[in-house]
Motif scaffolding. Structure first.
Motif, PDB file in Angstrom:
ATOM      1  N   UNK A 154       0.862  -1.186   0.000  1.00 35.40           N
ATOM      2  CA  UNK A 154       0.000   0.000   0.000  1.00 35.40           C
ATOM      3  C   UNK A 154       0.897   1.234   0.000  1.00 35.40           C
ATOM      4  N   UNK A 155       0.865   2.039  -1.071  1.00 31.44           N
ATOM      5  CA  UNK A 155       1.764   3.194  -1.159  1.00 31.44           C
ATOM      6  C   UNK A 155       1.695   4.143   0.034  1.00 31.44           C
ATOM      7  N   UNK A 156       0.511   4.374   0.592  1.00 26.05           N
ATOM      8  CA  UNK A 156       0.415   5.267   1.746  1.00 26.05           C
ATOM      9  C   UNK A 156       0.658   4.545   3.067  1.00 26.05           C
ATOM     10  N   UNK A 157       0.928   3.252   2.991  1.00 25.21           N
ATOM     11  CA  UNK A 157       1.325   2.406   4.126  1.00 25.21           C
ATOM     12  C   UNK A 157       0.295   2.269   5.247  1.00 25.21           C
ATOM     13  N   UNK A 158      -0.933   2.653   4.957  1.00 32.56           N
ATOM     14  CA  UNK A 158      -1.975   2.556   5.973  1.00 32.56           C
ATOM     15  C   UNK A 158      -3.327   2.565   5.276  1.00 32.56           C
ATOM     16  N   UNK A 159      -4.341   2.142   5.972  1.00 36.58           N
ATOM     17  CA  UNK A 159      -5.695   2.202   5.456  1.00 36.58           C
ATOM     18  C   UNK A 159      -6.384   3.397   6.099  1.00 36.58           C
ATOM     19  N   UNK A 160      -7.200   4.091   5.338  1.00 39.01           N
ATOM     20  CA  UNK A 160      -7.837   5.303   5.823  1.00 39.01           C
ATOM     21  C   UNK A 160      -9.083   5.040   6.638  1.00 39.01           C
ATOM     22  N   UNK A 161      -9.724   6.133   6.991  1.00 42.98           N
ATOM     23  CA  UNK A 161     -11.010   6.077   7.671  1.00 42.98           C
ATOM     24  C   UNK A 161     -12.048   6.667   6.724  1.00 42.98           C
ATOM     25  N   UNK A 162     -13.287   6.280   6.906  1.00 37.89           N
ATOM     26  CA  UNK A 162     -14.322   6.768   6.001  1.00 37.89           C
ATOM     27  C   UNK A 162     -14.484   8.282   6.088  1.00 37.89           C
ATOM     28  N   UNK A 163     -14.234   8.824   7.244  1.00 40.20           N
ATOM     29  CA  UNK A 163     -14.295  10.276   7.398  1.00 40.20           C
ATOM     30  C   UNK A 163     -12.904  10.754   7.771  1.00 40.20           C
ATOM     31  N   UNK A 164     -12.241  11.494   6.933  1.00 36.23           N
ATOM     32  CA  UNK A 164     -12.737  12.322   5.856  1.00 36.23           C
ATOM     33  C   UNK A 164     -12.559  11.734   4.454  1.00 36.23           C
ATOM     34  N   UNK A 165     -11.930  10.599   4.307  1.00 37.64           N
ATOM     35  CA  UNK A 165     -11.579  10.100   2.967  1.00 37.64           C
ATOM     36  C   UNK A 165     -12.790   9.982   2.044  1.00 37.64           C
ATOM     37  N   UNK A 166     -13.802   9.290   2.463  1.00 42.49           N
ATOM     38  CA  UNK A 166     -14.983   9.112   1.609  1.00 42.49           C
ATOM     39  C   UNK A 166     -15.971  10.260   1.734  1.00 42.49           C
ATOM     40  N   UNK A 167     -16.188  10.737   2.937  1.00 40.10           N
ATOM     41  CA  UNK A 167     -17.185  11.788   3.113  1.00 40.10           C
ATOM     42  C   UNK A 167     -16.798  13.070   2.385  1.00 40.10           C
ATOM     43  N   UNK A 168     -15.531  13.398   2.344  1.00 38.49           N
ATOM     44  CA  UNK A 168     -15.094  14.603   1.621  1.00 38.49           C
ATOM     45  C   UNK A 168     -15.350  14.469   0.126  1.00 38.49           C
ATOM     46  N   UNK A 169     -15.091  13.281  -0.417  1.00 37.08           N
ATOM     47  CA  UNK A 169     -15.349  13.045  -1.834  1.00 37.08           C
ATOM     48  C   UNK A 169     -16.842  13.127  -2.141  1.00 37.08           C
ATOM     49  N   UNK A 170     -17.650  12.539  -1.299  1.00 38.76           N
ATOM     50  CA  UNK A 170     -19.100  12.589  -1.498  1.00 38.76           C
ATOM     51  C   UNK A 170     -19.599  14.026  -1.431  1.00 38.76           C
ATOM     52  N   UNK A 171     -19.094  14.786  -0.462  1.00 33.92           N
ATOM     53  CA  UNK A 171     -19.488  16.199  -0.365  1.00 33.92           C
ATOM     54  C   UNK A 171     -19.128  16.953  -1.644  1.00 33.92           C
ATOM     55  N   UNK A 172     -17.953  16.668  -2.171  1.00 32.68           N
ATOM     56  CA  UNK A 172     -17.542  17.319  -3.418  1.00 32.68           C
ATOM     57  C   UNK A 172     -18.482  16.950  -4.568  1.00 32.68           C
ATOM     58  N   UNK A 173     -18.790  15.666  -4.692  1.00 33.42           N
ATOM     59  CA  UNK A 173     -19.607  15.209  -5.821  1.00 33.42           C
ATOM     60  C   UNK A 173     -21.042  15.732  -5.778  1.00 33.42           C
ATOM     61  N   UNK A 174     -21.574  15.982  -4.598  1.00 38.48           N
ATOM     62  CA  UNK A 174     -22.942  16.500  -4.531  1.00 38.48           C
ATOM     63  C   UNK A 174     -22.977  18.028  -4.556  1.00 38.48           C
ATOM     64  N   UNK A 175     -21.827  18.660  -4.462  1.00 34.66           N
ATOM     65  CA  UNK A 175     -21.748  20.121  -4.465  1.00 34.66           C
ATOM     66  C   UNK A 175     -21.734  20.660  -5.898  1.00 34.66           C
ATOM     67  N   UNK A 176     -22.150  21.892  -6.050  1.00 32.22           N
ATOM     68  CA  UNK A 176     -22.164  22.529  -7.367  1.00 32.22           C
ATOM     69  C   UNK A 176     -20.784  22.651  -7.997  1.00 32.22           C
ATOM     70  N   UNK A 177     -19.733  22.591  -7.191  1.00 36.06           N
ATOM     71  CA  UNK A 177     -18.382  22.710  -7.760  1.00 36.06           C
ATOM     72  C   UNK A 177     -18.013  21.516  -8.633  1.00 36.06           C
ATOM     73  N   UNK A 178     -18.802  20.456  -8.587  1.00 39.26           N
ATOM     74  CA  UNK A 178     -18.527  19.293  -9.437  1.00 39.26           C
ATOM     75  C   UNK A 178     -19.530  19.181 -10.580  1.00 39.26           C
TER      76      UNK A 178
END
Length: 91
Positions: free
Chosen positions: A42-66
Motif C-alpha cells: 500500500x503506497x500510503x502504508x496505511x488504510x484510511x477512515x471513512x471520514x474524511x476520505x470518503x465523506x469529503x469526496x461525497x461532499x464534493x460530488x454532490x456540491x455545485x463545484x462538481x
C-alpha cells in the motif's frame, strides 16, 4: 450511463472504496498480516477512515463545484490497487 443520462443533466460517477478502518473492520485491522501487507504493497502504508476520505469526496460530488464531473470512477484505497496485487493473494 453518463453518456445516456448527461442530456438530462444527470451526472454519473462511482466511488470504489478500498479497505477502511471502521467498526465493521476493527478486528481485521488488528491482524499482524494485514499490517504487514499494508507496509509492503500500500503506497500510503496505511488504510484510511471513512471520514474524511470518503465523506469529503461525497461532499464534493454532490456540491455545485462538481457540475462538470461525470463518467468518473474514483478509487479511494490509499493507492493499494496500483500494485495490481489482490489483497488476499498477498498473504
Amino acid at each position: 450511463m453518463a453518456m445516456e443520462l448527461g442530456k438530462y443533466n444527470i451526472r454519473v460517477n462511482s466511488i470504489c472504496p478500498g479497505l477502511f478502518k471502521s467498526e465493521i473492520t476493527s478486528e481485521l485491522m488488528q491482524k499482524k498480516w494485514l499490517k504487514n501487507v499494508a507496509s509492503k504493497v500500500v503506497p500510503l502504508r496505511d488504510f484510511g477512515t471513512t471520514d474524511p476520505a470518503l465523506t469529503s469526496l461525497i461532499r464534493y460530488l454532490i456540491h455545485n463545484s462538481s457540475d462538470y464531473v461525470t463518467g468518473n470512477i474514483f478509487i479511494v484505497d490509499s493507492g493499494y490497487t496500483l500494485s495490481g496485487i489482490p489483497l488476499y493473494s498477498s498473504l
